[in-house]
Design a protein around this motif. Structure first.
Motif, PDB file in Angstrom:
ATOM      1  N   GLU A   1      37.477  47.144  38.617  1.00 22.65           N
ATOM      2  CA  GLU A   1      37.901  46.294  39.894  1.00 22.65           C
ATOM      3  C   GLU A   1      37.172  45.050  39.960  1.00 22.65           C
TER       4      GLU A   1
ATOM      5  N   ALA B   1      38.755  42.847  37.370  1.00 20.46           N
ATOM      6  CA  ALA B   1      40.283  42.392  37.481  1.00 20.46           C
ATOM      7  C   ALA B   1      40.039  41.338  38.551  1.00 20.46           C
TER       8      ALA B   1
ATOM      9  N   SER C   1      41.498  37.202  38.038  1.00 24.32           N
ATOM     10  CA  SER C   1      42.578  36.793  38.777  1.00 24.32           C
ATOM     11  C   SER C   1      42.607  35.191  39.297  1.00 24.32           C
TER      12      SER C   1
ATOM     13  N   ILE D   1      40.291  42.349  30.368  1.00 20.00           N
ATOM     14  CA  ILE D   1      39.279  43.207  30.705  1.00 20.00           C
ATOM     15  C   ILE D   1      38.660  43.876  29.688  1.00 20.00           C
TER      16      ILE D   1
END
Length: 304
Positions: free
Chosen positions: A102, A105, A109, A117
């Motif tokens: 997470e 990610a 962004s 990743i």
């Protein structure tokens, strides 16, 4: 002493005559520093030498009091310049409740063309950690995640401040491989480290800061060459006291038949050893390493 110049087209970031005061301390005192593409520049110095301040000025985290700092030819405070940079600093705070996947990610962004990743995880050696919460990781595991985060934006310039502190040998080797791969792709890297063998293994150039000034800048070989002493080892029955009494010998140590000697003139020492012991064997002569050069420069400064 100033950092050597490069063609402007090769330089990703630069300090010119930068001065910066932190409280009563002159953290940077007229520092020149150039960070070229496709090279690792190791910035070395004892605690308080000015390394962290230099990085923070280049990253736009604090301003220069005088002189000029540029990042990709622009102000370090410019957003488009910062977008091309990755940084792994000593003090890094990341959301502890997010998993590693997470986190990656989220950071990806923020960029228009991020690294995948999978690539970030492979470069940082995060196999088996992707579903773990960041706050539940060990200190060494968190450092590996911080390294991966620094790579997310596919940076052209990477700032690594003590990147392998707390890592085991395997994890450190993984980071070294990743740094070499990034440099081979054309990225520039500024590395600070207390592991001088790390700087010796990775750096194309070394810049030594001492109380806010550049004391030495050059290749590892050029910095080594500042140390005149050489290390000689051999198997001999000559006594330590006999060897220690010879001119130019500064240190003698014995381990069984093996004697290690430090001297200013290795050629003269070798000739004398061979003349004094016809049975002498396994002779070895080597130049000082980066660690010894750094220690000698620091010692000379303290003596002065």
């Amino acid at each position: 002493m100033s950092d050597p110049d490069f063609h402007d087209t090769d330089v990703l970031a630069r300090l010119r005559g930068v001065r910066r005061k932190r409280g009563a301390v002159q953290a940077l005192d007229g520092v020149d520093l150039a960070l070229p593409a496709g090279r690792v520049t190791a910035l070395l110095g004892v605690n308080g030498a000015g390394k962290t301040t230099a990085i923070e000025v280049l990253l736009g985290l604090q301003p220069a009091d005088a002189g000029e700092a540029t990042l990709f030819g622009r102000s370090p405070f410019a957003h488009d310049a910062k977008a091309q940079v990755g940084a792994m600093l000593q003090q890094t705070q990341l959301p502890e409740r997010l998993t590693v996947a997470e986190l990656l990610a989220l950071v990806r962004s923020w960029y228009a063309a991020p690294r995948s990743i999978a690539d970030c995880a492979a470069l940082a050696g995060l196999d088996g950690l992707m579903t773990r919460r960041y706050g539940r990781l060990s200190g060494g595991q968190q450092r590996r995640v911080q390294f991966a985060v620094a790579l997310c934006g596919r940076p052209s310039l990477l700032f690594l401040d003590e990147p392998t502190t707390g890592l085991d040998i395997d994890a450190r080797q993984q980071v070294w491989r990743a740094i070499r791969e990034l440099v081979a792709e054309g990225a520039g890297v500024l590395l600070t480290t207390h592991y001088l063998e790390e700087a010796e293994a990775l750096a194309d150039r070394v810049v030594v800061l001492d109380r806010g000034r550049v004391r030495m800048a050059g290749s590892v070989a050029e910095v080594r060459a500042q140390v005149v002493q050489r290390h000689v080892a051999c198997d001999t029955q000559l006594s330590e006291a006999t060897i220690a009494a010879w001119p130019g010998v500064t240190q003698v140590a014995r381990d069984g038949a093996r004697v290690s000697i430090v001297a200013g003139d290795a050629d003269a020492l070798v000739r004398r050893l061979l003349a004094a012991d016809a049975a002498l064997a396994n002779l070895e002569v080597r130049r000082a390493g980066l660690a010894e050069a750094f220690v000698q420069m620091t010692t000379e400064r303290e003596a002065a």
